[in-house]
Design an enzyme around this catalytic site. Sequence first.
Site, PDB file in Angstrom:
ATOM      1  N   SER A  96       0.802  -1.225   0.000  1.00  0.00           N
ATOM      2  CA  SER A  96       0.000   0.000   0.000  1.00  0.00           C
ATOM      3  C   SER A  96       0.835   1.275   0.000  1.00  0.00           C
ATOM      4  CB  SER A  96      -0.947   0.021   1.198  1.00  0.00           C
ATOM      5  OG  SER A  96      -0.223   0.124   2.413  1.00  0.00           O
ATOM      6  N   LYS A 166       0.842   4.680   6.893  1.00  0.00           N
ATOM      7  CA  LYS A 166       0.325   5.504   5.801  1.00  0.00           C
ATOM      8  C   LYS A 166       0.987   6.875   5.862  1.00  0.00           C
ATOM      9  CE  LYS A 166      -2.874   2.327   4.881  1.00  0.00           C
ATOM     10  NZ  LYS A 166      -2.762   1.442   3.696  1.00  0.00           N
TER      11      LYS A 166
END
Length: 318
Positions: A96, A166
């Site tokens: 990701s 993230k």
Amino acid sequence: MGDVAVGARSGHDGEENRGRPADAADPATDDAVTSGSDAADERTQPGEDGPGDSAPKKKAQRSFWKELPILIGIALVLALLIKTFLVQAFSIPSDSMQDTLQQGDRVLVDKLTPWFGSEPERGEVVVFHDPSKWLYGEPTADPNIVQTFLSWIGLMPSAEEKDLIKRVIGVGGDTVECKGTGPLKVNGKALNEASYVYPGNTPCTDDEMGQFKVKVPKGFLWVMGDHRQNSRDSRYNQDDKYHGMVPVDEVVGRAIVKAWPINRWGTLPVPDTFDQDGLNTQSAASTALTVAPQGLALAGAVPLVLWRRRRTASAETR
């Protein structure tokens, strides 16, 4: 003192032994002499110290190999403290965050600055606890004893920890929006994300969840993966209790270094696009620590052991 005692005794005996032969021996006088100068002469042999000069023999200092277990023990304790309060290593489990981070990379996360009130800034890559079952259904690894030990000292993350990584896009008070395929905007400012968004991806995804305009509450973050078409981030969790936001209290720390594999070593700076006018710059308090926990632990343990060795040697020679 021996000579004084002998002299005093001799004078006293002189009165008592008047009339005795000169060679008559007084047992008391003999005892006094034996326990005085002559006794000292008898106890002091060549190569030996006298009674006033005696000192404990210096014990042999323990070898480095005998000190090594102490060094290792101190290093492990320091590593545990560093892992808990300063820096911890984490493994990247997914794609990701490509190409910034690859699956299997190890990153070092700064856990110190939050203790001084520093909060995550836009553009930082952060590790945070699962805020509201984002990882629901994901399998949990079953570590062996070696992996458990390595996670305990900070070389590996714990298998029980449900953490994500993230990039921070918006902080409390920001308005973040995506229309069409982009660009992504923060407070009306378009971000140039070419330096970190996965090649071939558009900044915004042209689907229902990829089109949004949100206001980030105080004490929360809006986060997105760099691989925009392969990241279940804030965009895809807007139906949870935080509406896709991450509470600042759930942030473990900022990822500052790619530490492993060695050929991918490098820092994780904030991209220049977050320094443009209208957006806050990175806090000066967010100074990164770039040394692994075990390196810090060993560096701290060595001076302690050397100090202990010097102290022991000094005590033995007194």
